[in-house]
Design a protein around this motif. Structure first.
Motif, PDB file in Angstrom:
ATOM      1  N   LYS A  81       0.837  -1.202   0.000  1.00  0.00           N
ATOM      2  CA  LYS A  81       0.000   0.000   0.000  1.00  0.00           C
ATOM      3  C   LYS A  81       0.874   1.256   0.000  1.00  0.00           C
ATOM      4  N   ALA A  82       1.934   1.235   0.792  1.00  0.00           N
ATOM      5  CA  ALA A  82       2.849   2.376   0.856  1.00  0.00           C
ATOM      6  C   ALA A  82       3.548   2.581  -0.484  1.00  0.00           C
ATOM      7  N   ALA A  83       3.985   1.509  -1.124  1.00  0.00           N
ATOM      8  CA  ALA A  83       4.677   1.618  -2.414  1.00  0.00           C
ATOM      9  C   ALA A  83       3.746   2.156  -3.497  1.00  0.00           C
ATOM     10  N   ASN A  84       2.516   1.667  -3.529  1.00  0.00           N
ATOM     11  CA  ASN A  84       1.554   2.154  -4.520  1.00  0.00           C
ATOM     12  C   ASN A  84       1.192   3.616  -4.249  1.00  0.00           C
ATOM     13  N   GLY A  85       1.054   3.961  -2.986  1.00  0.00           N
ATOM     14  CA  GLY A  85       0.772   5.343  -2.618  1.00  0.00           C
ATOM     15  C   GLY A  85       1.918   6.263  -2.986  1.00  0.00           C
ATOM     16  N   ARG A  86       3.129   5.752  -2.831  1.00  0.00           N
ATOM     17  CA  ARG A  86       4.319   6.557  -3.166  1.00  0.00           C
ATOM     18  C   ARG A  86       4.337   6.919  -4.639  1.00  0.00           C
ATOM     19  N   ILE A  87       4.000   5.976  -5.480  1.00  0.00           N
ATOM     20  CA  ILE A  87       3.968   6.227  -6.920  1.00  0.00           C
ATOM     21  C   ILE A  87       2.940   7.316  -7.237  1.00  0.00           C
ATOM     22  N   LEU A  88       1.742   7.177  -6.661  1.00  0.00           N
ATOM     23  CA  LEU A  88       0.690   8.157  -6.910  1.00  0.00           C
ATOM     24  C   LEU A  88       1.035   9.525  -6.328  1.00  0.00           C
ATOM     25  N   ALA A  89       1.663   9.536  -5.166  1.00  0.00           N
ATOM     26  CA  ALA A  89       1.993  10.792  -4.480  1.00  0.00           C
ATOM     27  C   ALA A  89       3.201  11.492  -5.088  1.00  0.00           C
ATOM     28  N   SER A  90       3.865  10.848  -6.032  1.00  0.00           N
ATOM     29  CA  SER A  90       5.042  11.489  -6.633  1.00  0.00           C
ATOM     30  C   SER A  90       4.663  12.810  -7.291  1.00  0.00           C
ATOM     31  N   ASN A  91       3.450  12.935  -7.749  1.00  0.00           N
ATOM     32  CA  ASN A  91       2.974  14.188  -8.333  1.00  0.00           C
ATOM     33  C   ASN A  91       2.901  15.296  -7.280  1.00  0.00           C
ATOM     34  N   CYS A  92       2.656  14.916  -6.031  1.00  0.00           N
ATOM     35  CA  CYS A  92       2.515  15.892  -4.936  1.00  0.00           C
ATOM     36  C   CYS A  92       3.833  16.606  -4.627  1.00  0.00           C
ATOM     37  N   THR A  93       4.932  15.933  -4.924  1.00  0.00           N
ATOM     38  CA  THR A  93       6.243  16.478  -4.564  1.00  0.00           C
ATOM     39  C   THR A  93       6.586  17.739  -5.344  1.00  0.00           C
ATOM     40  N   GLN A  94       5.916  17.960  -6.463  1.00  0.00           N
ATOM     41  CA  GLN A  94       6.177  19.168  -7.262  1.00  0.00           C
ATOM     42  C   GLN A  94       5.986  20.426  -6.427  1.00  0.00           C
ATOM     43  N   CYS A  95       4.974  20.419  -5.565  1.00  0.00           N
ATOM     44  CA  CYS A  95       4.667  21.601  -4.748  1.00  0.00           C
ATOM     45  C   CYS A  95       4.938  21.396  -3.262  1.00  0.00           C
ATOM     46  N   HIS A  96       4.764  20.160  -2.800  1.00  0.00           N
ATOM     47  CA  HIS A  96       4.840  19.900  -1.360  1.00  0.00           C
ATOM     48  C   HIS A  96       6.175  19.308  -0.915  1.00  0.00           C
ATOM     49  N   SER A  97       7.125  19.151  -1.816  1.00  0.00           N
ATOM     50  CA  SER A  97       8.462  18.648  -1.525  1.00  0.00           C
ATOM     51  C   SER A  97       8.456  17.128  -1.326  1.00  0.00           C
ATOM     52  N   THR A  98       9.604  16.517  -1.508  1.00  0.00           N
ATOM     53  CA  THR A  98       9.692  15.061  -1.424  1.00  0.00           C
ATOM     54  C   THR A  98       9.466  14.528  -0.023  1.00  0.00           C
ATOM     55  N   ASN A  99       9.765  15.329   0.988  1.00  0.00           N
ATOM     56  CA  ASN A  99       9.564  14.862   2.359  1.00  0.00           C
ATOM     57  C   ASN A  99       8.264  15.391   2.956  1.00  0.00           C
ATOM     58  N   GLY A 100       7.456  16.062   2.146  1.00  0.00           N
ATOM     59  CA  GLY A 100       6.172  16.567   2.616  1.00  0.00           C
ATOM     60  C   GLY A 100       6.241  17.893   3.344  1.00  0.00           C
ATOM     61  N   GLN A 101       7.430  18.436   3.496  1.00  0.00           N
ATOM     62  CA  GLN A 101       7.578  19.740   4.143  1.00  0.00           C
ATOM     63  C   GLN A 101       7.852  20.768   3.063  1.00  0.00           C
ATOM     64  N   SER A 102       6.825  21.541   2.782  1.00  0.00           N
ATOM     65  CA  SER A 102       6.928  22.516   1.699  1.00  0.00           C
ATOM     66  C   SER A 102       8.039  23.516   1.956  1.00  0.00           C
ATOM     67  N   ARG A 103       8.715  23.828   0.889  1.00  0.00           N
ATOM     68  CA  ARG A 103       9.654  24.939   0.955  1.00  0.00           C
ATOM     69  C   ARG A 103       8.797  26.187   1.086  1.00  0.00           C
ATOM     70  N   SER A 104       9.326  27.261   1.447  1.00  0.00           N
ATOM     71  CA  SER A 104       8.531  28.469   1.689  1.00  0.00           C
ATOM     72  C   SER A 104       7.978  29.026   0.381  1.00  0.00           C
ATOM     73  N   ASN A 105       7.104  28.257  -0.262  1.00  0.00           N
ATOM     74  CA  ASN A 105       6.523  28.687  -1.526  1.00  0.00           C
ATOM     75  C   ASN A 105       5.006  28.842  -1.432  1.00  0.00           C
ATOM     76  N   GLY A 106       4.467  28.866  -0.214  1.00  0.00           N
ATOM     77  CA  GLY A 106       3.044  29.078  -0.024  1.00  0.00           C
ATOM     78  C   GLY A 106       2.198  27.823  -0.013  1.00  0.00           C
ATOM     79  N   PHE A 107       2.792  26.670  -0.312  1.00  0.00           N
ATOM     80  CA  PHE A 107       2.033  25.430  -0.306  1.00  0.00           C
ATOM     81  C   PHE A 107       2.079  24.792   1.081  1.00  0.00           C
TER      82      PHE A 107
END
Length: 109
Positions: free
Chosen positions: A28-54
């Motif tokens: 489940k984690a591996a499949n979620g990781r693949i789908l969540a790869s799109n999220c990293t564009q704005c929310h960063s790879t570790n889920g902690q957004s850089r100071s870009n407003g996201f």
């Protein structure tokens, strides 16, 4: 006698920790990781957004992430803030099962 109790207590804690670690569903984690790869564009790879407003995603619970994504999926675009509009479009692209996987993976961050 005290040493034996301390040792058995430590052994219990170590075994308990191992069983907790095994409760993570690796598939489940591996499949979620693949789908969540799109999220990293704005929310960063570790889920902690850089100071870009996201928003940062790290530290959010599975139920919170899933609820927010499903709410965004149900919204219609109304010409709001650009980041909200982007999230509505992204959320609509996923099925409820895919949102479940994404929320699961991101909750592990």
């Amino acid at each position: 006698m005290k040493r034996a109790l301390v040792f058995s207590g430590m052994a219990f804690l170590l075994c308990g920790s191992a069983s907790l670690a095994q409760t993570i569903d690796a598939t489940k984690a591996a499949n979620g990781r693949i789908l969540a790869s799109n999220c990293t564009q704005c929310h960063s790879t570790n889920g902690q957004s850089r100071s870009n407003g996201f928003d940062s995603l790290a530290g959010k619970s599975y139920s919170e992430l899933k609820k927010e994504l499903l709410e965004m999926k149900a919204k219609t675009s109304v010409g709001g803030e650009a980041d909200e509009e982007i999230m509505i479009v992204h959320a609509k692209a996923y099925t409820a099962d895919e949102i479940d996987l994404i929320a699961y993976y991101l909750s592990l961050r």
